[in-house]
Design an enzyme around this catalytic site. Structure first.
Site, PDB file in Angstrom:
ATOM      1  N   LYS A 116       0.838  -1.195   0.000  1.00 36.43           N
ATOM      2  CA  LYS A 116       0.000   0.000   0.000  1.00 36.43           C
ATOM      3  C   LYS A 116       0.876   1.249   0.000  1.00 36.43           C
ATOM      4  CE  LYS A 116      -3.858  -0.663   2.336  1.00 36.43           C
ATOM      5  NZ  LYS A 116      -4.489  -0.955   3.654  1.00 36.43           N
ATOM      6  N   ARG A 186      -3.510   3.208   8.406  1.00 38.68           N
ATOM      7  CA  ARG A 186      -3.767   2.005   7.603  1.00 38.68           C
ATOM      8  C   ARG A 186      -2.566   1.073   7.641  1.00 38.68           C
ATOM      9  NH1 ARG A 186      -4.835   4.456   1.756  1.00 38.68           N
ATOM     10  NH2 ARG A 186      -6.067   2.541   1.518  1.00 38.68           N
ATOM     11  N   GLY A 195      -8.315  -7.230   3.934  1.00 44.59           N
ATOM     12  CA  GLY A 195      -9.080  -7.159   5.166  1.00 44.59           C
ATOM     13  C   GLY A 195      -8.411  -7.749   6.384  1.00 44.59           C
ATOM     14  N   MET A 197      -5.977  -6.573   8.216  1.00 45.63           N
ATOM     15  CA  MET A 197      -5.655  -5.661   9.306  1.00 45.63           C
ATOM     16  C   MET A 197      -6.552  -4.431   9.256  1.00 45.63           C
ATOM     17  SD  MET A 197      -1.622  -6.347   9.514  1.00 45.63           S
ATOM     18  CE  MET A 197      -1.432  -7.291   8.038  1.00 45.63           C
ATOM     19  N   ARG A 430      -3.146  -1.537  -6.456  1.00 46.95           N
ATOM     20  CA  ARG A 430      -2.289  -2.716  -6.314  1.00 46.95           C
ATOM     21  C   ARG A 430      -2.596  -3.645  -7.480  1.00 46.95           C
ATOM     22  NH1 ARG A 430      -5.593  -4.807  -1.069  1.00 46.95           N
ATOM     23  NH2 ARG A 430      -7.571  -4.977  -2.100  1.00 46.95           N
ATOM     24  N   HIS A 548     -15.709  -8.542   0.557  1.00 49.59           N
ATOM     25  CA  HIS A 548     -14.698  -9.425   1.133  1.00 49.59           C
ATOM     26  C   HIS A 548     -14.790 -10.831   0.553  1.00 49.59           C
ATOM     27  CE1 HIS A 548     -13.160 -12.202   4.277  1.00 49.59           C
ATOM     28  NE2 HIS A 548     -12.172 -11.308   4.305  1.00 49.59           N
ATOM     29  N   SER A 858      13.140 -43.784 -15.438  1.00 49.84           N
ATOM     30  CA  SER A 858      12.032 -42.913 -15.074  1.00 49.84           C
ATOM     31  C   SER A 858      12.000 -42.901 -13.551  1.00 49.84           C
ATOM     32  CB  SER A 858      10.723 -43.455 -15.639  1.00 49.84           C
ATOM     33  OG  SER A 858       9.665 -42.636 -15.204  1.00 49.84           O
ATOM     34  N   CYS A 925       7.994 -39.910 -13.204  1.00 52.59           N
ATOM     35  CA  CYS A 925       6.573 -40.260 -13.313  1.00 52.59           C
ATOM     36  C   CYS A 925       5.888 -40.296 -11.959  1.00 52.59           C
ATOM     37  CB  CYS A 925       6.406 -41.586 -14.037  1.00 52.59           C
ATOM     38  SG  CYS A 925       7.164 -42.963 -13.163  1.00 52.59           S
ATOM     39  N   TYR A 945      11.874 -35.283 -19.591  1.00 58.40           N
ATOM     40  CA  TYR A 945      10.440 -35.031 -19.474  1.00 58.40           C
ATOM     41  C   TYR A 945       9.945 -35.236 -18.054  1.00 58.40           C
ATOM     42  CZ  TYR A 945       9.716 -40.116 -19.409  1.00 58.40           C
ATOM     43  OH  TYR A 945       9.744 -41.442 -19.071  1.00 58.40           O
TER      44      TYR A 945
END
Ligand code: ADP
Ligand code: MG
Ligand code: MG
Length: 966
Positions: A116, A186, A195, A197, A430, A548, A858, A925, A945
């Site tokens: 903020k 704030r 919400g 704080m 934000r 909220h 694998s 895998c 992979y």
């Protein structure tokens, strides 16, 4: 709001990790019938675990997205705490100013100023109308905490200096009788916690100030209203006075005056309210409401510092796995008033639709209201498009600012604004939280708009959020004929069916008891987050798209409908009514988060297709990534789905489930019960055609792509029943005596089956089983190839621990293939690679030797984790929650690969294997193949992979691309 204060005193809530693992445990103990059931149990546990994994890894992803940078700083702190602390103290100011006179901070300083504060500074720098103020750094919060709750030395002196600066800029005086400077206090940490704080507005107002202001404004009502709000907020948030104590007084005055709305109370009434509030304050706090504005300010600053460690803040950080932050910053900002009359107002907006991502300005506002009224969901606000008719100039200015902000941040913004007598002010911006679908759409759109490039677009999409696009949803067809009870706002997409729970606690309890519940409330507030998190969906009767409930649900990707005004909820009676119809906690209700519909009963859900922007993003990802993505699939249907999601082959086909099908289990059991090799071979011959058909199906579905087929892995007794009755049935089915069956079960019994006669060990003892399976694979391949289907099987030997095992079994495999080829007189090449799973630590260590006789490895990371930790995968939930709670382990190693230990085995095996066999193909895998953090590690180790469940394929593709983007 009354709940707020009680919530603060409630003990810390149970961790989400504990709650979810509990569920896992429960379902794994449900399969009661011992060994055979163990199999089932494991499967169902795996399913639940997968579900849990989804939830938890999602958080992990979020955490990693927001946290990586932070973590680095934290690590730095950890290594040199004293030095850093000292240098900070001397180098960094404790307070940063923002305003027209001077702005000290920038948008990049989130660590220090909180999100903020950093953005207030940034907006001031780029010339937006931000009411001036200052930010006390997060470092001061840390010092406050570490000092045991004592204000850092000298901090209040800095505060006074900055207040003086505000006075110069605004021409108002803090605590003045006639022209008082009022501020908001704030909180704001580096990561936004909606919400979490509390904010105190109108701070600085005193008895004298009210009188002076009234005289100056020629209006008594406004100063009194501001004052009662301050006493209430300050009392509740800062001093812990129960909100309802204030509320009760307000109600009393309203009753006495015979009015219902706050706004109908005249000045004289408000004076009574203020007097009553002051009395309530004094009764609870033991002192009168402070008339020294600096006393108010210091208390408020300390309250913000303390709120960092309030249970609900801790709970939110835990649920979202936010760690490594030092504290919250405190923003002190000059008040602007949206409640000065009908020419004033306040609102919140997203620069794009946070639900769908559409490039439309998306906001809500309230006329004659103070900021919190919008977020609190008490009054349902109006869409911002209607603002034009109310104040065209302010609306135009807002649109201008919206464009400016997007151009500046090149990112969707979530803003708060207030209009004071026609003058627009920005109070917050934000990065906007959005759904997975919105993330994809915004990324693609912004590339088209040339705001960002493709690489940035790929970087920005939280891979885990793609699960939301893959979730089944209601379709127009599936909803046909289902009564729509009510329609609210589509706050967060998804489809959920459950039974209503009317409090957060109830939602948690019933979910833990295994029920699917919808949290149904008038509105939600921060202390409901646990319940919201547990519920399958959230439904509220009031509030808008920025309430909220909506914001939090979207952040989690949880289905949510808000503002369904037709619902009249009676939480005490555990019921709600719509018109004359009544629904209770026992009724199934469905909500559609994409349309806002609330439906009666259950609605069928359909799986989505990969198309549009989602497909575009996937294509971009494919252009960038080097890591291949395969899938784990045992059936042609799964294989096909995975292929549609972009799987480039199958990394693991398990063959055991194929033997459980009713038409084969008897032959399988006959094979297991056979006493001689010929009997066994006869039974296997019965199984052969079934296996061949299975493989034809799966090879056809994956034509042109590799399909790794694993030979039989579980111990044989998993295929036999353990109860006498079932054993009698088996005996009858295969023509033997129950005693024989019982005897065989006894012989096959193992004290520790996971470490028992399974995997390649079976093939050593019973070569005919391997031969049958290999024959089925080879015949299926020939069958396909003669039909010009490009079948590409790979044969995988499970659980190898020594080179000799692999050597023997590879030889047998190749011999069988050659034999089949000769019998079929097949002229083409039948070069089927033969490799092994690396899932035994010893195999990893002698990988160089094994690689000499294997075409591929694998990594079976489930067993590898189990065996490297020595944790039984089936029993780990007995202690894992404690390990996570006490931070013995940072995360569940079965969900995210333990890089430090198990990961080392993967690394060693890869390096050693490739040393002796340059062509060695490497894959993974285990469950980890779909986990973003694990995928990053596998890419780093150099695997070819990863293979994961079909629904995680798109996520793996995106993560693989993100690996290349740094
Ligand atoms: P949160 O983090 O919960 O959104 P905020 O600090 O943003 O809390 O504040 C809560 C509400 O108060 C918001 O609607 C905000 O716009 C409003 N608000 C905060 N500071 C001021 C101010 N100086 N003037 C007017 N409204 C304010
Ligand atoms: Mg805010
Ligand atoms: Mg295994």
């Amino acid at each position: 709001m009354s709940k707020k204060s009680t919530a603060r005193r409630r003990p810390a809530k149970k961790s989400a990790a504990r709650a979810t693992t509990r569920t896992t445990k429960k379902s794994s103990s449900r399969g009661a019938g011992k060994a055979t059931a163990r199999k089932v149990a494991r499967a169902s546990a795996a399913k639940t675990a997968k579900k849990t994994a989804k939830k938890t890894t999602k958080k992990t992803a979020k955490k990693t997205a927001t946290k990586t940078a932070k973590k680095q700083t934290t690590r730095k702190t950890a290594t040199k705490p004293a030095a850093r602390g000292a240098s900070r103290r001397s180098a960094e100011p404790a307070v940063f100013h923002f305003g027209r006179l001077r702005t000290d901070g920038t948008g990049t300083m989130k660590e220090l100023l909180g999100g903020k504060g950093a953005n207030l500074a940034e907006m001031s720098v780029i010339g937006l109308p931000v009411p001036p103020g200052f930010t006390i750094t997060t470092e001061q919060c840390r010092r406050y905490d570490e000092g045991g709750g004592v204000m850092p030395e000298g901090l209040m002196d800095h505060v006074r200096t900055h207040v003086a600066m505000l006075e110069r800029e605004t021409g108002k005086i803090f605590g003045d009788a006639s022209n008082p400077l009022l501020v908001s206090v704030r909180s704001g940490a580096a990561v936004s916690m909606p919400g979490m704080m509390d904010t105190v507005l109108n701070l600085g107002l005193t008895d004298r100030g009210v009188d002076g202001l009234a005289a100056a404004m020629g209006d008594e009502r406004f100063p009194l209203d501001a004052y009662r709000r301050l006493i209430n907020m300050f009392g509740d948030v800062v001093m812990g006075v129960p909100h309802h104590a204030f509320e009760a007084e307000f109600d009393r005055v309203k009753r006495a005056l015979g009015v219902t709305l706050d706004t109908e109370v005249p000045a004289a009434g408000l004076q009574q309210v203020v007097d009553a509030y002051k009395r309530v304050y004094r009764e609870h706090v033991g002192r009168p409401f402070p008339q020294d504005p600096y006393e108010q300010l210091q208390h408020a600053i300390e309250a913000v510092f303390r709120s960092w460690n309030a249970p609900r803040a801790i709970s939110y950080r835990r649920i979202n796995e936010i760690s490594g932050l030092v504290g919250t910053a405190v923003n002190v900002q000059t008040m602007v008033f949206g409640n000065l009359g009908d020419d004033s107002g306040t609102g919140v907006a997203f620069t794009r639709d946070p639900s769908t991502g559409r490039n439309v300005f998306y906001g809500e506002f309230l006329v004659n209201a103070q900021g919190e009224d919008v977020v609190a969901g008490i009054r349902t606000p109006r869409p911002v498009a209607e603002m034009k008719r109310w104040d065209a100039k302010a609306h135009r200015r807002l649109l201008e600012i919206k464009d400016l902000l997007e151009a500046h941040y090149r990112e969707m913004q979530d803003i708060e604004f207030t209009i004071e007598r026609g003058e627009l002010y920005m109070l917050q911006t934000r990065t906007g939280k959005r759904t997975g679908a919105a993330a994809v759409r915004i990324a693609v759109d912004m590339v088209e708009e040339k705001l960002i490039d493709r690489r940035e677009a790929l970087r920005r999409i939280p891979a885990e959020d793609l699960t939301q696009l893959l979730l089944p949803s209601f379709t127009a067809e599936s909803k046909q004929g289902v009564p729509v009870i009510a329609t609210g706002l589509p706050a967060s997409p998804g489809a959920a069916t459950g039974r209503p729970a009317f409090t957060a606690e109830e939602a948690v309890q019933r979910t833990q008891a295994g029920e699917q519940v919808l949290l149904v409330r008038n509105e939600t507030s921060p202390e409901d987050v646990d319940g919201m998190h547990h519920a399958v969906g959230i439904l509220t009767s009031t509030g808008g798209m920025t309430s909220h409930a909506a914001v939090v649900a979207r952040g989690w990707g949880k289905c949510c409908v808000v503002g369904a005004g037709a619902l009249s909820i009676d939480a005490k009676k555990r019921a709600f009514t719509v018109g004359s119809k009544r629904y209770t906690h026992k009724d199934l209700i469905s909500i559609d988060g994409s349309t806002g519909e609330v439906l009666e009963g259950e609605v069928e859900r359909r799986s989505p297709k990969l198309s549009g922007d989602f497909a575009t993003v996937m294509q971009w990802a494919d252009e960038v990534r080097t890591l291949r993505v395969r899938t784990n699939a045992d059936t042609p249907a799964d294989a096909k789905r995975a292929r549609d999601f972009g799987a480039e082959g199958i990394g693991l086909t398990r063959t055991e489930h194929m033997f459980f099908e009713p038409d084969r289990i008897t032959a399988m059991r006959r094979m297991i019960l056979a006493e001689s090799r010929p009997d066994r071979e006869a039974a296997l011959a019965e199984l052969l055609p079934f296996q061949r058909e299975d493989f034809v199906g799966i090879l056809t579905a994956m034509k042109g792509l590799p399909v790794t087929i694993r030979l039989l892995d579980p111990p044989l007794h998993e295929f036999l029943p353990h109860e006498a009755e079932a054993q009698r049935d088996v005996a009858k089915a295969i023509g033997t005596t129950p005693a024989k069956v019982k005897q065989r079960v006894r012989v096959l019994h193992e004290a520790n089956p996971m470490l028992g006669h399974r995997g390649c060990r079976l093939a050593i003892t019973y070569p005919e089983i391997l031969e049958m399976q290999v024959r089925a694979i080879a015949e299926a391949t020939i069958r396909c190839r003669t039909k010009r289907i490009d079948a590409r099987p790979e044969i995988m030997i499970p659980l190898t621990g020594t080179r000799r095992e692999m050597e023997i079994l590879r030889e047998r495999t190749l011999q069988t293939i050659a034999q089949v080829k000769a019998e079929a007189k097949f002229a083409g090449a039948l070069d089927i690679p033969v490799g092994t799973m690396i899932e035994i630590p010893r195999a990893a260590l002698v990988a160089d030797r094994i690689a000499e006789v294997a075409d591929f490895f694998s990594f079976g990371t489930n067993d590898l984790t189990q065996l490297s930790f020595g944790y039984s995968r089936d029993d780990v939930n007995g202690f894992l929650p404690d390990y996570l709670d006490q931070e013995v382990l940072e995360k569940d190693p079965f969900q995210s690969i333990d890089v430090e230990g198990t990961g080392q085995l993967v690394r060693i095996a890869s390096e050693r294997g490739r040393k002796t066999n340059r062509e060695l193909k490497l894959g993974i895998c285990g469950e980890h193949g779909g986990d973003p953090a694990s995928i990053r590690f596998f890419r780093e180790v150099g695997l070819d992979y990863v293979s994961c469940s079909p629904f995680r394929v798109p996520i793996a593709r995106l993560v693989a691309a993100q690996c290349e983007l740094g």
